[in-house]
Design a protein around this motif. Structure first.
Motif, mmCIF file in Angstrom:
data_model
loop_
_atom_site.group_PDB
_atom_site.id
_atom_site.type_symbol
_atom_site.label_atom_id
_atom_site.label_comp_id
_atom_site.label_asym_id
_atom_site.label_seq_id
_atom_site.Cartn_x
_atom_site.Cartn_y
_atom_site.Cartn_z
ATOM 1 N N TYR A 176 11.340 -0.391 -9.510
ATOM 2 C CA TYR A 176 11.904 0.864 -9.015
ATOM 3 C C TYR A 176 11.103 1.472 -7.867
ATOM 4 O O TYR A 176 11.662 1.865 -6.859
ATOM 5 N N SER A 177 9.800 1.554 -8.023
ATOM 6 C CA SER A 177 8.966 2.228 -7.030
ATOM 7 C C SER A 177 8.279 1.219 -6.109
ATOM 8 O O SER A 177 7.507 0.378 -6.570
ATOM 9 N N THR A 178 8.567 1.321 -4.828
ATOM 10 C CA THR A 178 7.945 0.422 -3.845
ATOM 11 C C THR A 178 6.442 0.614 -3.799
ATOM 12 O O THR A 178 5.675 -0.354 -3.741
ATOM 13 N N ASN A 179 6.003 1.875 -3.819
ATOM 14 C CA ASN A 179 4.568 2.153 -3.758
ATOM 15 C C ASN A 179 3.831 1.618 -4.979
ATOM 16 O O ASN A 179 2.719 1.085 -4.863
ATOM 17 N N GLU A 180 4.435 1.748 -6.146
ATOM 18 C CA GLU A 180 3.762 1.309 -7.370
ATOM 19 C C GLU A 180 3.642 -0.207 -7.438
ATOM 20 O O GLU A 180 2.566 -0.741 -7.721
ATOM 21 N N ILE A 181 4.726 -0.927 -7.178
ATOM 22 C CA ILE A 181 4.653 -2.382 -7.240
ATOM 23 C C ILE A 181 3.776 -2.918 -6.109
ATOM 24 O O ILE A 181 3.037 -3.890 -6.275
ATOM 25 N N GLY A 182 3.814 -2.250 -4.955
ATOM 26 C CA GLY A 182 2.938 -2.649 -3.851
ATOM 27 C C GLY A 182 1.478 -2.457 -4.217
ATOM 28 O O GLY A 182 0.624 -3.294 -3.896
ATOM 29 N N GLY A 183 1.175 -1.349 -4.901
ATOM 30 C CA GLY A 183 -0.194 -1.103 -5.340
ATOM 31 C C GLY A 183 -0.662 -2.136 -6.347
ATOM 32 O O GLY A 183 -1.804 -2.605 -6.290
ATOM 33 N N ILE A 184 0.209 -2.513 -7.278
ATOM 34 C CA ILE A 184 -0.149 -3.512 -8.287
ATOM 35 C C ILE A 184 -0.438 -4.862 -7.637
ATOM 36 O O ILE A 184 -1.427 -5.529 -7.964
ATOM 37 N N LEU A 185 0.407 -5.273 -6.693
ATOM 38 C CA LEU A 185 0.184 -6.549 -6.006
ATOM 39 C C LEU A 185 -1.122 -6.530 -5.220
ATOM 40 O O LEU A 185 -1.842 -7.537 -5.159
ATOM 41 N N ALA A 186 -1.442 -5.379 -4.628
ATOM 42 C CA ALA A 186 -2.676 -5.268 -3.848
ATOM 43 C C ALA A 186 -3.902 -5.321 -4.752
ATOM 44 O O ALA A 186 -4.889 -6.015 -4.454
ATOM 45 N N ILE A 187 -3.861 -4.603 -5.873
ATOM 46 C CA ILE A 187 -5.018 -4.508 -6.763
ATOM 47 C C ILE A 187 -5.332 -5.845 -7.430
ATOM 48 O O ILE A 187 -6.498 -6.222 -7.604
ATOM 49 N N LEU A 188 -4.290 -6.587 -7.811
ATOM 50 C CA LEU A 188 -4.494 -7.880 -8.459
ATOM 51 C C LEU A 188 -4.726 -9.003 -7.448
ATOM 52 O O LEU A 188 -5.161 -10.099 -7.824
ATOM 53 N N GLY A 189 -4.444 -8.734 -6.185
ATOM 54 C CA GLY A 189 -4.540 -9.754 -5.146
ATOM 55 C C GLY A 189 -5.873 -10.468 -5.040
ATOM 56 O O GLY A 189 -5.916 -11.710 -4.941
ATOM 57 N N PRO A 190 -7.019 -9.752 -5.038
ATOM 58 C CA PRO A 190 -8.311 -10.440 -4.894
ATOM 59 C C PRO A 190 -8.573 -11.484 -5.968
ATOM 60 O O PRO A 190 -9.144 -12.542 -5.685
ATOM 61 N N PHE A 191 -8.152 -11.225 -7.202
ATOM 62 C CA PHE A 191 -8.354 -12.198 -8.281
ATOM 63 C C PHE A 191 -7.473 -13.430 -8.065
ATOM 64 O O PHE A 191 -7.904 -14.563 -8.314
ATOM 65 N N PHE A 192 -6.256 -13.199 -7.581
ATOM 66 C CA PHE A 192 -5.330 -14.294 -7.339
ATOM 67 C C PHE A 192 -5.817 -15.168 -6.182
ATOM 68 O O PHE A 192 -5.804 -16.401 -6.276
ATOM 69 N N LEU A 193 -6.269 -14.545 -5.101
ATOM 70 C CA LEU A 193 -6.763 -15.315 -3.958
ATOM 71 C C LEU A 193 -8.005 -16.106 -4.319
ATOM 72 O O LEU A 193 -8.170 -17.261 -3.897
ATOM 73 N N LYS A 194 -8.897 -15.502 -5.095
ATOM 74 C CA LYS A 194 -10.110 -16.221 -5.512
ATOM 75 C C LYS A 194 -9.744 -17.418 -6.385
ATOM 76 O O LYS A 194 -10.349 -18.490 -6.276
ATOM 77 N N LYS A 195 -8.739 -17.245 -7.229
ATOM 78 C CA LYS A 195 -8.280 -18.337 -8.079
ATOM 79 C C LYS A 195 -7.716 -19.481 -7.238
ATOM 80 O O LYS A 195 -7.983 -20.653 -7.511
ATOM 81 N N LEU A 196 -6.957 -19.132 -6.189
ATOM 82 C CA LEU A 196 -6.341 -20.150 -5.345
ATOM 83 C C LEU A 196 -7.382 -20.974 -4.597
ATOM 84 O O LEU A 196 -7.150 -22.151 -4.305
ATOM 85 N N LEU A 197 -8.517 -20.366 -4.272
ATOM 86 C CA LEU A 197 -9.548 -21.087 -3.527
ATOM 87 C C LEU A 197 -10.122 -22.263 -4.306
ATOM 88 O O LEU A 197 -10.638 -23.209 -3.710
ATOM 89 N N GLY A 198 -10.021 -22.197 -5.631
ATOM 90 C CA GLY A 198 -10.562 -23.279 -6.445
ATOM 91 C C GLY A 198 -9.534 -24.313 -6.860
ATOM 92 O O GLY A 198 -9.841 -25.197 -7.659
ATOM 93 N N GLN A 199 -8.302 -24.212 -6.318
ATOM 94 C CA GLN A 199 -7.230 -25.133 -6.693
ATOM 95 C C GLN A 199 -7.053 -26.237 -5.645
ATOM 96 O O GLN A 199 -7.661 -26.193 -4.574
ATOM 97 N N LYS A 200 -6.199 -27.207 -5.975
ATOM 98 C CA LYS A 200 -5.837 -28.232 -4.996
ATOM 99 C C LYS A 200 -5.128 -27.569 -3.824
ATOM 100 O O LYS A 200 -4.496 -26.531 -3.977
ATOM 101 N N TRP A 201 -5.180 -28.207 -2.656
ATOM 102 C CA TRP A 201 -4.705 -27.556 -1.436
ATOM 103 C C TRP A 201 -3.226 -27.179 -1.518
ATOM 104 O O TRP A 201 -2.825 -26.096 -1.070
ATOM 105 N N TRP A 202 -2.394 -28.040 -2.147
ATOM 106 C CA TRP A 202 -0.961 -27.744 -2.186
ATOM 107 C C TRP A 202 -0.656 -26.612 -3.167
ATOM 108 O O TRP A 202 0.265 -25.813 -2.948
ATOM 109 N N ILE A 203 -1.453 -26.508 -4.253
ATOM 110 C CA ILE A 203 -1.289 -25.392 -5.183
ATOM 111 C C ILE A 203 -1.714 -24.090 -4.506
ATOM 112 O O ILE A 203 -1.066 -23.046 -4.655
ATOM 113 N N GLY A 204 -2.808 -24.171 -3.746
ATOM 114 C CA GLY A 204 -3.282 -22.997 -3.027
ATOM 115 C C GLY A 204 -2.269 -22.493 -2.007
ATOM 116 O O GLY A 204 -2.018 -21.288 -1.906
#
Length: 384
Positions: A141-169
């Protein structure tokens, strides 16, 4: 929590009102956490609840005069949901009742992306904006809220991707970029730029200290090439289209035209600075008890809810006073100073503080503040 957000969104979109079921679940969840802490003899939470009870009594008797109990109680619940949930989860995790891992946060982000991307692919989602701008918000419903959630969780997701195979990343990065670009909001895109900049700076700094000059300059060149490619992607995104729509609306044709208070307020802050000025003047005109305990969220003269500034810290000060601000942040800073954060936690915390000042809907929105609580808890020693 993503499923509850989707349920609330459907009620709001199709019935025009919030789901009492969703509110009831959030109230039950908070009460359940507090009761668990009491059963486990967490005296610090008991003293915090006692201080909050004294504040609420003072708030209703001295500040709002019980003008609209249900409306004000709902506002108190939304605002103070974060400190209560954060404290309760911290004490329960400390006693081994549950553990939060970085892997859990990545899975949580993927669930949010599914509810955002799948509806957009099949054109069965909701629009991010009611008019003028473009973008899709999936089943939320709220663009600001879902945008905030994606931003806040983003660093953990990006760090996780760095340790994966290149195509998964690459696949994970594509899904994340698709999610934040389809929203059409500035905040998650700028947050992505900040987090990527932080990761890149940290990596380049480590290479420079190790005197690996060849790898340093190669990485710098690759980052430049990727930035050029991303700029072409941005050009065709809802984010860029909304930037053009906004600039045309403000009749800005040159970069120099942007640097006026009016244009900065409209373009960057979405008129929040104007609301801040008006609310500040209203706050200063209030009696001493209302400055100490807050004005509440009801405009007594008009009988409707006040327009919030949507900058969390200021909203807490004006609507819940200096006592409310102290009550809100004291347990957070008192506990968090003992933590030893990893790099991704530091980036996420920086984004939380930045977003709550610029976009709001972070610390005083239950759905987002619960994510903030999970992000800021010490993570279990789990290899991911």
């Amino acid at each position: 929590m993503p499923f509850l957000d989707v349920l609330t969104s459907f009620f709001l979109h199709f019935q025009g009102r919030s789901s009492y079921l969703a509110l009831g679940v959030k109230v039950f969840f908070l009460c359940w956490l507090v009761v668990l802490c009491f059963l486990r003899k967490q005296k610090k939470l008991f003293w915090y609840c006692s201080a909050f009870f004294v504040y609420v009594i003072s708030f209703f008797l001295l500040a709002t005069k019980c003008s609209s109990f249900f409306l004000e109680a709902q506002g108190l619940f939304r605002t103070f949901y974060f400190p209560f949930v954060f404290l309760a989860l911290f004490f329960l995790q400390k006693q081994g009742f549950f553990f939060v891992s970085k892997r859990n946060l990545c899975f949580l982000l993927l669930i949010y992306l599914v509810f955002l991307i799948v509806p957009e692919i099949f054109h069965i989602g909701f629009a991010s904006y009611a008019h003028s701008k473009v973008g899709g918000i999936g089943w939320f419903y709220s663009t600001n809220e879902i945008g905030g959630i994606l931003a806040i969780l983003g660093p953990f997701f990006l760090k996780k991707l760095l340790g994966q195979k290149w195509w998964i990343g690459l696949l994970g990065l594509f899904l994340y970029l698709f999610g934040i670009l389809v929203l059409g909001s500035k905040a998650p895109v700028l947050s992505f730029g900040i987090m990527v900049g932080c990761f890149l700076f940290s990596y380049l700094l480590s290479l420079w200290r190790k005197k690996e000059r060849k790898k340093f300059f190669l990485s710098l060149f690759c980052a430049f090439v990727v930035s050029i490619c991303l700029s072409f992607v941005l050009y065709h995104s809802s984010f860029y289209k909304n930037i053009k729509i906004h600039l045309n609306f403000l009749e800005i044709h040159e970069v120099s035209d942007l640097f006026t208070f009016h244009h900065i307020d409209h373009f960057i802050f979405s008129e929040r600075l104007s609301f801040l000025k008006d609310t500040h003047e209203l706050y200063l005109s209030q009696s001493f008890p209302r400055q100490i305990f807050g004005m509440g969220i009801l405009d007594i003269s008009k009988g409707v809810s006040m327009k919030m500034v949507e900058m969390d810290v200021f909203d807490i000060v004006y609507h819940y006073g200096l006592c409310g601000l102290l009550l809100f942040f004291y347990p957070f800073f008192n506990i968090i100073k003992r933590f030893k954060f990893g790099f991704e936690e530091k980036v996420s915390l920086s984004l939380i503080l930045l977003l709550c000042l610029f976009t709001g809907h972070i610390l005083v929105a239950p759905s987002v503040s619960l994510i903030c609580s999970l992000v800021l808890l010490p993570k279990c020693e789990e290899e991911i």
